[in-house]
Structure formats: structure tokens, C-alpha cells
Design a protein around this motif. Structure first.
Motif, mmCIF file in Angstrom:
data_model
loop_
_atom_site.group_PDB
_atom_site.id
_atom_site.type_symbol
_atom_site.label_atom_id
_atom_site.label_comp_id
_atom_site.label_asym_id
_atom_site.label_seq_id
_atom_site.Cartn_x
_atom_site.Cartn_y
_atom_site.Cartn_z
ATOM 1 N N ARG A 114 1.048 -0.638 0.080
ATOM 2 C CA ARG A 114 -0.161 0.015 0.106
ATOM 3 C C ARG A 114 0.655 1.483 0.335
ATOM 4 O O ARG A 114 0.663 1.883 -0.841
ATOM 5 C CB ARG A 114 -0.774 0.151 1.038
ATOM 6 C CG ARG A 114 -2.252 -1.194 1.207
ATOM 7 C CD ARG A 114 -3.444 -0.239 2.392
ATOM 8 N NE ARG A 114 -2.618 -0.784 3.435
ATOM 9 C CZ ARG A 114 -3.006 -1.458 3.941
ATOM 10 N NH1 ARG A 114 -3.347 -2.721 3.225
ATOM 11 N NH2 ARG A 114 -2.134 -1.830 5.273
ATOM 12 N N LEU A 115 2.121 1.525 1.232
ATOM 13 C CA LEU A 115 3.055 2.379 1.027
ATOM 14 C C LEU A 115 3.391 2.831 -0.096
ATOM 15 O O LEU A 115 3.453 3.416 -1.070
ATOM 16 C CB LEU A 115 4.111 2.308 2.047
ATOM 17 C CG LEU A 115 3.145 2.751 3.249
ATOM 18 C CD1 LEU A 115 5.234 1.795 4.553
ATOM 19 C CD2 LEU A 115 3.626 3.940 3.748
ATOM 20 N N LYS A 116 3.886 1.513 -1.343
ATOM 21 C CA LYS A 116 4.355 1.815 -2.501
ATOM 22 C C LYS A 116 3.320 1.905 -3.650
ATOM 23 O O LYS A 116 4.357 2.828 -4.903
ATOM 24 C CB LYS A 116 5.577 0.340 -2.414
ATOM 25 C CG LYS A 116 6.428 0.332 -1.941
ATOM 26 C CD LYS A 116 7.250 -0.963 -2.269
ATOM 27 C CE LYS A 116 8.332 -1.543 -1.945
ATOM 28 N NZ LYS A 116 8.746 -2.841 -2.355
ATOM 29 N N GLY A 117 2.053 1.613 -3.176
ATOM 30 C CA GLY A 117 1.502 2.140 -4.387
ATOM 31 C C GLY A 117 0.646 1.153 -5.400
ATOM 32 O O GLY A 117 0.409 1.663 -6.538
ATOM 33 N N ASP A 118 1.797 0.043 -5.109
ATOM 34 C CA ASP A 118 1.650 -1.390 -6.104
ATOM 35 C C ASP A 118 0.027 -2.155 -5.577
ATOM 36 O O ASP A 118 -1.235 -1.648 -4.979
ATOM 37 C CB ASP A 118 2.096 -2.699 -5.493
ATOM 38 C CG ASP A 118 3.912 -2.232 -6.188
ATOM 39 O OD1 ASP A 118 3.608 -1.157 -6.358
ATOM 40 O OD2 ASP A 118 4.748 -3.142 -5.013
ATOM 41 N N ALA A 119 -0.666 -1.969 -7.095
ATOM 42 C CA ALA A 119 -2.668 -2.496 -7.083
ATOM 43 C C ALA A 119 -1.863 -3.858 -6.973
ATOM 44 O O ALA A 119 -3.402 -4.257 -6.539
ATOM 45 C CB ALA A 119 -2.697 -1.463 -8.430
ATOM 46 N N SER A 120 -1.066 -4.848 -6.801
ATOM 47 C CA SER A 120 -1.548 -6.186 -6.871
ATOM 48 C C SER A 120 -1.879 -5.915 -5.606
ATOM 49 O O SER A 120 -1.920 -6.041 -4.007
ATOM 50 C CB SER A 120 -0.056 -6.510 -7.003
ATOM 51 O OG SER A 120 1.394 -6.030 -7.012
#
Length: 136
Positions: free
Chosen positions: A130-136
Motif C-alpha cells: 500500500r505504501l509503495k502504491g502497488d495495485a497487486s
């Protein structure tokens, strides 16, 4: 004939041997690696491991964030006690002040943040994503 068997002129010794004898490095190999890596200057010039040093030469040595500015007082081909090693050189006043300031700065730095004793769990991995902004 190996380079250890060759005799150097009186009053001169190879730089890697001197650094080892003065106890700046645990082995001659480590001293040679530092010299080859450009961490050692003799009289303002980049040195090679076979450079012959003598009394009155000035050496600048970088070990991580610490920089030593030394004046050679004596030479030795053999490693002796710490007391003998300290007689081989003297630190310049300016160099000593800078080195002590750098050491104090390192002491003031906060200790590295520890994440814990184990790998992140499922919940932690999701939070990281979530912090990295990954959608997976």
C-alpha cells in the motif's frame, strides 16, 4: 624471487608493509587493497603498494568516513606491539582535529532502525505494498 625477499634501501620500506607494521590494517593484503583502491596518498600523490616510504613522508589514509593525516617518523618492515607501531608516525594537528570531529559526528548519529527479528508477515507485506502504491 618474491617481493618479500627483496631488500629495500636503508631507511625506506614498502608502503603496504609500513601501513601493516603501523597497525592501520590487520593484514598486508588489506593494506594493499586500500592502496589499490585509491584510499592512500603519499606526499599528495596517489600511491602504489610498492612505493618506498621514509621518515618525513606525509601520508593521507581514508578508512571509511575517517581520514588520517600522518607524518612518518620511522620505518619498520616487521609488525610489533601497539606501542612500537605508535612510534612509527605522528598525526598532524589539523588531521587529528578533523578525525576527532568526524568520529564525534558518527557517535551522534542515531542507531539504525530495527524492523524486528523476523521477515514481514502477510499483514506487513500488504502494508508495504500500500505504501509503495502497488495495485497487486
Amino acid at each position: 624471487m618474491r617481493d618479500d625477499d627483496e631488500k629495500s634501501p636503508p631507511g625506506k620500506v614498502r608502503l603496504d608493509k609500513w601501513l601493516w607494521a603501523a597497525r592501520f590494517f590487520k593484514t598486508r593484503v588489506l593494506a594493499a587493497e586500500a592502496i589499490d583502491g585509491g584510499k592512500v596518498d603519499v606526499n599528495g600523490d596517489r600511491a602504489k603498494r610498492a612505493k618506498l616510504v621514509q621518515a618525513t613522508d606525509e601520508i593521507r589514509l581514508r578508512q571509511g568516513p575517517i581520514e588520517w593525516q600522518l607524518r612518518v617518523k620511522d620505518v619498520a618492515e616487521r609488525r610489533g606491539s601497539a606501542e612500537i607501531a605508535q612510534r612509527l608516525y605522528e598525526e598532524t594537528a589539523d588531521g587529528k582535529r578533523k578525525r576527532e570531529a568526524a568520529q564525534e559526528q558518527l557517535r551522534q548519529m542515531p542507531i539504525a532502525f530495527a524492523f524486528g527479528d523476523s521477515k514481514p508477515g502477510k499483514r506487513d507485506r500488504r502494508a508495504i505494498r500500500r505504501l509503495k502504491g502497488d495495485a497487486s
